[in-house]
Design an enzyme around this catalytic site. Sequence first.
Site, PDB file in Angstrom:
ATOM      1  CD  GLN A 100      -2.496  -1.188   2.690  1.00 30.61           C
ATOM      2  OE1 GLN A 100      -3.660  -0.768   2.824  1.00 30.61           O
ATOM      3  NE2 GLN A 100      -1.795  -1.644   3.715  1.00 30.61           N
ATOM      4  CG  ASN A 101       4.052   1.174   2.420  1.00 32.49           C
ATOM      5  OD1 ASN A 101       2.999   1.508   2.971  1.00 32.49           O
ATOM      6  ND2 ASN A 101       4.891   0.319   2.948  1.00 32.49           N
ATOM      7  CG  ASP A 136       7.895   3.654   1.042  1.00 30.16           C
ATOM      8  OD1 ASP A 136       7.520   3.562   2.240  1.00 30.16           O
ATOM      9  OD2 ASP A 136       8.092   2.666   0.328  1.00 30.16           O
ATOM     10  CG  HIS A 192      -2.898   2.518  -1.868  1.00 27.53           C
ATOM     11  ND1 HIS A 192      -2.970   2.414  -0.491  1.00 27.53           N
ATOM     12  CD2 HIS A 192      -3.992   1.850  -2.331  1.00 27.53           C
ATOM     13  CE1 HIS A 192      -4.051   1.720  -0.164  1.00 27.53           C
ATOM     14  NE2 HIS A 192      -4.687   1.361  -1.260  1.00 27.53           N
ATOM     15  CB  CYS A 208      -1.586  14.852 -22.949  1.00 27.72           C
ATOM     16  SG  CYS A 208      -0.070  15.223 -22.016  1.00 27.72           S
ATOM     17  CB  CYS A 234       1.168  18.641 -18.823  1.00 28.05           C
ATOM     18  SG  CYS A 234       1.674  17.870 -20.357  1.00 28.05           S
ATOM     19  N   GLY A 269       2.783  -4.564   8.961  1.00 30.91           N
ATOM     20  CA  GLY A 269       2.707  -3.114   9.199  1.00 30.91           C
ATOM     21  C   GLY A 269       1.528  -2.407   8.572  1.00 30.91           C
ATOM     22  CB  SER A 270      -1.328  -2.847   6.902  1.00 35.07           C
ATOM     23  OG  SER A 270      -2.499  -2.140   6.457  1.00 35.07           O
ATOM     24  CG  ASN A 310       0.367  -3.825  12.613  1.00 35.14           C
ATOM     25  OD1 ASN A 310       1.026  -3.268  11.742  1.00 35.14           O
ATOM     26  ND2 ASN A 310      -0.621  -3.207  13.264  1.00 35.14           N
TER      27      ASN A 310
HETATM   28  N1  APR Z   1       6.466  -2.225  13.253  1.00 38.12           N
HETATM   29  C1  APR Z   1       5.249  -2.839  13.199  1.00 38.12           C
HETATM   30  N2  APR Z   1       4.078  -2.157  13.001  1.00 38.12           N
HETATM   31  C2  APR Z   1       4.168  -0.820  12.888  1.00 38.12           C
HETATM   32  C3  APR Z   1       5.397  -0.122  12.945  1.00 38.12           C
HETATM   33  C4  APR Z   1       6.575  -0.881  13.135  1.00 38.12           C
HETATM   34  N3  APR Z   1       7.782  -0.305  13.195  1.00 38.12           N
HETATM   35  N4  APR Z   1       5.129   1.214  12.805  1.00 38.12           N
HETATM   36  C5  APR Z   1       3.788   1.333  12.667  1.00 38.12           C
HETATM   37  N5  APR Z   1       3.217   0.115  12.709  1.00 38.12           N
HETATM   38  C6  APR Z   1       1.800  -0.219  12.546  1.00 38.12           C
HETATM   39  C7  APR Z   1       0.856   0.744  13.223  1.00 38.12           C
HETATM   40  O1  APR Z   1       0.589   0.322  14.547  1.00 38.12           O
HETATM   41  C8  APR Z   1      -0.398   0.616  12.334  1.00 38.12           C
HETATM   42  O2  APR Z   1      -1.251  -0.424  12.793  1.00 38.12           O
HETATM   43  O3  APR Z   1       1.533  -0.117  11.156  1.00 38.12           O
HETATM   44  C9  APR Z   1       0.158   0.234  10.963  1.00 38.12           C
HETATM   45  C10 APR Z   1       0.099   1.369   9.960  1.00 38.12           C
HETATM   46  O4  APR Z   1      -1.266   1.650   9.737  1.00 38.12           O
HETATM   47  P1  APR Z   1      -1.669   2.937   8.871  1.00 38.12           P
HETATM   48  O5  APR Z   1      -0.961   4.120   9.369  1.00 38.12           O
HETATM   49  O6  APR Z   1      -3.166   2.944   8.801  1.00 38.12           O
HETATM   50  O7  APR Z   1      -1.070   2.622   7.425  1.00 38.12           O
HETATM   51  P2  APR Z   1      -1.634   1.636   6.316  1.00 38.12           P
HETATM   52  O8  APR Z   1      -2.333   0.476   6.934  1.00 38.12           O
HETATM   53  O9  APR Z   1      -0.524   1.357   5.380  1.00 38.12           O
HETATM   54  O10 APR Z   1      -2.718   2.582   5.585  1.00 38.12           O
HETATM   55  C11 APR Z   1      -3.315   2.079   4.419  1.00 38.12           C
HETATM   56  O11 APR Z   1      -4.427   4.177   4.093  1.00 38.12           O
HETATM   57  O12 APR Z   1      -4.434   6.444   4.055  1.00 38.12           O
HETATM   58  C12 APR Z   1      -4.321   5.346   3.279  1.00 38.12           C
HETATM   59  O13 APR Z   1      -3.262   5.268   1.195  1.00 38.12           O
HETATM   60  C13 APR Z   1      -2.994   5.283   2.564  1.00 38.12           C
HETATM   61  O14 APR Z   1      -1.795   3.303   1.916  1.00 38.12           O
HETATM   62  C14 APR Z   1      -2.408   3.970   3.009  1.00 38.12           C
HETATM   63  C15 APR Z   1      -3.623   3.204   3.490  1.00 38.12           C
END
Ligand code: APR
Length: 255
Positions: free
Chosen positions: A103-104, A106, A126, A137, A160, A199-200, A225
């Site tokens: 979803q990143n 970066d 994303h 275009c 553009c 990590g989501s 997570n």
């Molecule tokens: N190790 C493990 N987990 C971690 C760490 C870490 N070092 N740092 C943060 N986290 C966890 C947080 O606790 C959280 O549950 O990662 C999760 C990140 O969640 P979000 O900030 O909601 O990010 P994400 O899930 O990627 O968001 C999804 O939402 O806003 C949109 O487009 C954006 O791609 C993004 C999407």
Amino acid sequence: MTLQDDIMKTAEIIGKSNRVVIFTGAGISTESEIPDFRSPGGLWSKYDPDVYANYFLFLKNPSPFWTMHHEVVDMLLIAKPNPAHYSIFELEKMGKLKAIITQNVDMLHQRAGSGTVNDVPIYELHGAFGELYCLKCNKKYNHDEIKDLLTEKEKIVPYCECGGVIKPTTILFGEQLPSKILSGAINACNNCDCFLMIGSSLLVTPANQMPYFAKKKGAKIIFINKEDTFMNNIADFFLKGKVGEILPKIISYLK
Ligand code: APR
């Protein structure tokens, strides 16, 4: 079971798997000094996504999004992959990884080398901050070219030469995900034997449907997570802690 027990168990499952799919969120990049979105101090605590990351607003007025983009782009450019990204590359080198779904935006998976050894596809659900295009275009731009397009008159929004607004492929709220990338990701989930979510918060659809696709096909589901997610119930293992510490430990048992 202690975290160490779960780490050993996860290593055992991955050791027996040959079709691992890795699904990452912003939590894998916080140890590369890129804030996530919803943790305290995360990006959405500074920029209201309804103002700065809404697709329909962008079409009416791209300034708020571009203001945020200019403020975060340098942080994204200097960010380096961390041990979690490199651990995923290790899995690719072992021939166990079938796809990365992220979803990143970066591009740290690519910078860690992912995709260069066994052509493992990286499905950027994303989009990517460094890939930009004209909405009118469809001319492609990279972030170096953007600076040259900004003028005294147009300091924030790059246009553009055809007059169209330029936008990164970063998917905003309300914007359709690229269908080819989404179907590729779903297909990978339907064909994996181990699904590793890293990590989501799993709060955003349709990205958060991926674990269900894998589960339905009988894959082992493992979450790593820092905090619980509302989908923990579908995970066979939930390893709570920092990804940059847990993932290298798992990989070390595979070597
Ligand atoms: N190790 C493990 N987990 C971690 C760490 C870490 N070092 N740092 C943060 N986290 C966890 C947080 O606790 C959280 O549950 O990662 C999760 C990140 O969640 P979000 O900030 O909601 O990010 P994400 O899930 O990627 O968001 C999804 O939402 O806003 C949109 O487009 C954006 O791609 C993004 C999407």
